[in-house]
Design a protein around this motif. Structure first.
Motif, PDB file in Angstrom:
ATOM      1  N   GLU A  31       0.812  -1.215   0.000  1.00  0.00           N
ATOM      2  CA  GLU A  31       0.000   0.000   0.000  1.00  0.00           C
ATOM      3  C   GLU A  31       0.844   1.262   0.000  1.00  0.00           C
ATOM      4  O   GLU A  31       0.421   2.294  -0.522  1.00  0.00           O
ATOM      5  N   CYS A  32       2.023   1.192   0.581  1.00  0.00           N
ATOM      6  CA  CYS A  32       2.875   2.386   0.637  1.00  0.00           C
ATOM      7  C   CYS A  32       3.714   2.566  -0.614  1.00  0.00           C
ATOM      8  O   CYS A  32       3.951   3.685  -1.066  1.00  0.00           O
ATOM      9  N   GLU A  33       4.198   1.450  -1.180  1.00  0.00           N
ATOM     10  CA  GLU A  33       5.139   1.587  -2.294  1.00  0.00           C
ATOM     11  C   GLU A  33       4.750   0.799  -3.539  1.00  0.00           C
ATOM     12  O   GLU A  33       5.561   0.669  -4.465  1.00  0.00           O
ATOM     13  N   GLY A  34       3.569   0.244  -3.527  1.00  0.00           N
ATOM     14  CA  GLY A  34       3.095  -0.455  -4.722  1.00  0.00           C
ATOM     15  C   GLY A  34       3.472  -1.921  -4.761  1.00  0.00           C
ATOM     16  O   GLY A  34       4.346  -2.373  -4.026  1.00  0.00           O
ATOM     17  N   PRO A  35       2.798  -2.678  -5.628  1.00  0.00           N
ATOM     18  CA  PRO A  35       2.979  -4.126  -5.728  1.00  0.00           C
ATOM     19  C   PRO A  35       4.427  -4.529  -6.015  1.00  0.00           C
ATOM     20  O   PRO A  35       4.896  -5.546  -5.510  1.00  0.00           O
ATOM     21  N   ARG A 105      -6.529   0.056  -4.619  1.00  0.00           N
ATOM     22  CA  ARG A 105      -5.975  -0.178  -5.948  1.00  0.00           C
ATOM     23  C   ARG A 105      -4.634  -0.898  -5.931  1.00  0.00           C
ATOM     24  O   ARG A 105      -4.339  -1.676  -6.836  1.00  0.00           O
ATOM     25  N   ALA A 106      -3.818  -0.676  -4.925  1.00  0.00           N
ATOM     26  CA  ALA A 106      -2.521  -1.356  -4.869  1.00  0.00           C
ATOM     27  C   ALA A 106      -2.712  -2.864  -4.727  1.00  0.00           C
ATOM     28  O   ALA A 106      -2.122  -3.648  -5.462  1.00  0.00           O
ATOM     29  N   VAL A 107      -3.557  -3.245  -3.789  1.00  0.00           N
ATOM     30  CA  VAL A 107      -3.828  -4.666  -3.572  1.00  0.00           C
ATOM     31  C   VAL A 107      -4.529  -5.274  -4.783  1.00  0.00           C
ATOM     32  O   VAL A 107      -4.238  -6.401  -5.183  1.00  0.00           O
ATOM     33  N   THR A 108      -5.434  -4.513  -5.368  1.00  0.00           N
ATOM     34  CA  THR A 108      -6.143  -5.000  -6.547  1.00  0.00           C
ATOM     35  C   THR A 108      -5.173  -5.235  -7.703  1.00  0.00           C
ATOM     36  O   THR A 108      -5.273  -6.243  -8.410  1.00  0.00           O
ATOM     37  N   SER A 109      -4.232  -4.335  -7.879  1.00  0.00           N
ATOM     38  CA  SER A 109      -3.226  -4.509  -8.927  1.00  0.00           C
ATOM     39  C   SER A 109      -2.380  -5.746  -8.668  1.00  0.00           C
ATOM     40  O   SER A 109      -2.094  -6.519  -9.581  1.00  0.00           O
ATOM     41  N   LEU A 110      -2.002  -5.913  -7.411  1.00  0.00           N
ATOM     42  CA  LEU A 110      -1.224  -7.097  -7.045  1.00  0.00           C
ATOM     43  C   LEU A 110      -1.990  -8.374  -7.364  1.00  0.00           C
ATOM     44  O   LEU A 110      -1.453  -9.314  -7.956  1.00  0.00           O
ATOM     45  N   ALA A 111      -3.257  -8.400  -6.995  1.00  0.00           N
ATOM     46  CA  ALA A 111      -4.100  -9.568  -7.265  1.00  0.00           C
ATOM     47  C   ALA A 111      -4.198  -9.815  -8.761  1.00  0.00           C
ATOM     48  O   ALA A 111      -4.106 -10.947  -9.236  1.00  0.00           O
ATOM     49  N   HIS A 112      -4.362  -8.740  -9.492  1.00  0.00           N
ATOM     50  CA  HIS A 112      -4.491  -8.846 -10.926  1.00  0.00           C
ATOM     51  C   HIS A 112      -3.232  -9.427 -11.553  1.00  0.00           C
ATOM     52  O   HIS A 112      -3.286 -10.280 -12.432  1.00  0.00           O
TER      53      HIS A 112
END
Lengths: 216, 216
Positions: A31-35, A105-112
């Motif tokens: 969440e702080c620095e992206g996936p 969105r960060a977690v969603t991107s990671l999941a994606h």
DNA sequence: ACCTGAACACCGTTCAAGT
DNA sequence: ACCTGAACACCGTTCAAGT
């Protein structure tokens, strides 16, 4: 990042950390620095331990991510469904998928990226499935409607969550259109060269899809 | 893989390879072994050169991929649009995006991962834009319709191109539904636990979206 | 102009060993 | 049971040097 309560250096054993701490730190990192910041080495450094300590607790990077997504899954599902008619409630439930993806969105991107989107959104999908059944659909019909709606949401999410700033200017959608010279109306080219109101086209299209699949 | 025509070992200079050879080899690699196989070192090995040789010709991995996508872009756009009415022709043009993505799924996945989807599909999008204008829309209206249709196509593509075999069984969509026990109709759960006919739900939904955005 | 050898700063993962 | 040190097999990228 976090220091051990027991004064001394981490030599030998007992860091006082468990699996949940690893997952929590991983979430914080994402969440702080992206996936992309979520590497085993980086996570270990953040926790002041060796990578092997992380491995001991979580097994592997894939398992860590699955656990992370699972833990977010329940939290992201805490959303109300509003509306009077079945169609309205279905639209509301579908918007919840959209809204929760935006809020995380960060977690969603990671999941994606890791193919765990289904895991992340499953509780919200179950809620949507209930509304579809409430509209009178079951079995294959319900599955058909659900999948259509979810794919629609997914398509707009991919566009809306894409980080255009990470793409070189000359490869961006807007740039490609601004350079297009194929006999299109200049007004069209100009409109396509501008920014996109993802939320607006999403809502409009969602209504069309729901109307087409759900009996009034 | 390919040996030098000039007998001896590659010591010193002149491999006889140029930028286009790098891109061609990269494409071959992606299509044969998937997007993940495209690493600079792997590509260099395939060409019997040092990674630095690849770097000298293509600049960087991102530039190589952009060039690769660009070269596929034109070839993928060679598709006919059929249909009598504007709506039919728009649906046909949108199906071309879908069909070409399927016919080149490895490259499409690569583009998707690297944020160059817009570059890959741009010619097909231009063709779609023409049909939308032929239906009487221009400017913001045309852009709105185009973006809606493309997002719809994109959503179904993400689902259809996802390689479920790369995901652990217990994280797969079907598995998640088969384990769902939330008061849903067993027939619905059963249907959701089975395989998805992506093409069918895509076509159905596409028609709904096009009908909603394009005047008859 | 074109190519190599060697290196830097990263990855995920595993093995043997310590307490 | 829990943790470390060291290593393996990878990445993308760059620098200095060769012809």
């Amino acid at each position: 990042m976090s220091q051990n309560a027991t004064s001394a250096v981490n030599t030998g054993r007992r860091t006082g950390l468990d699996r949940d701490d690893m997952v929590a730190a991983a979430l914080h990192l994402v969440e702080c620095e992206g996936p992309a910041a979520l590497t085993m080495r980086r996570l270990a450094a953040e926790l002041d331990v060796t990578t092997n300590t992380v491995y001991w607790h979580v097994g592997s990077r894939d398992e860590l991510i699955a656990e992370l997504i699972r833990s977010c899954s329940a939290r992201m599902a805490e959303r109300e469904i509003s509306g009077e008619t079945p169609q309205q409630r279905i639209i509301s439930a579908a918007r919840n998928v959209w809204d929760s993806a935006f809020a995380n969105r960060a977690v969603t991107s990671l999941a994606h990226q890791t193919g765990t989107t289904a895991l992340l959104e499953h509780p919200l999908e179950v809620a949507l499935a209930h509304e579809i059944e409430a509209a009178g659909l079951t079995g294959e019909e319900a599955a058909f409607a659900l999948r259509s709606i979810l794919s629609t949401v997914g398509g707009f999410l991919v566009g809306a969550l894409r980080d255009e700033s990470a793409i070189p200017t000359d490869l961006r959608t807007a740039t490609l259109w601004s350079r297009t010279d194929a006999g299109l109306d200049p007004a069209t080219v100009s409109a396509l060269s501008g920014p996109t109101d993802h939320a607006l086209i999403f809502v409009t299209t969602l209504e069309a899809v729901v109307t087409a699949h759900i009996p009034a």
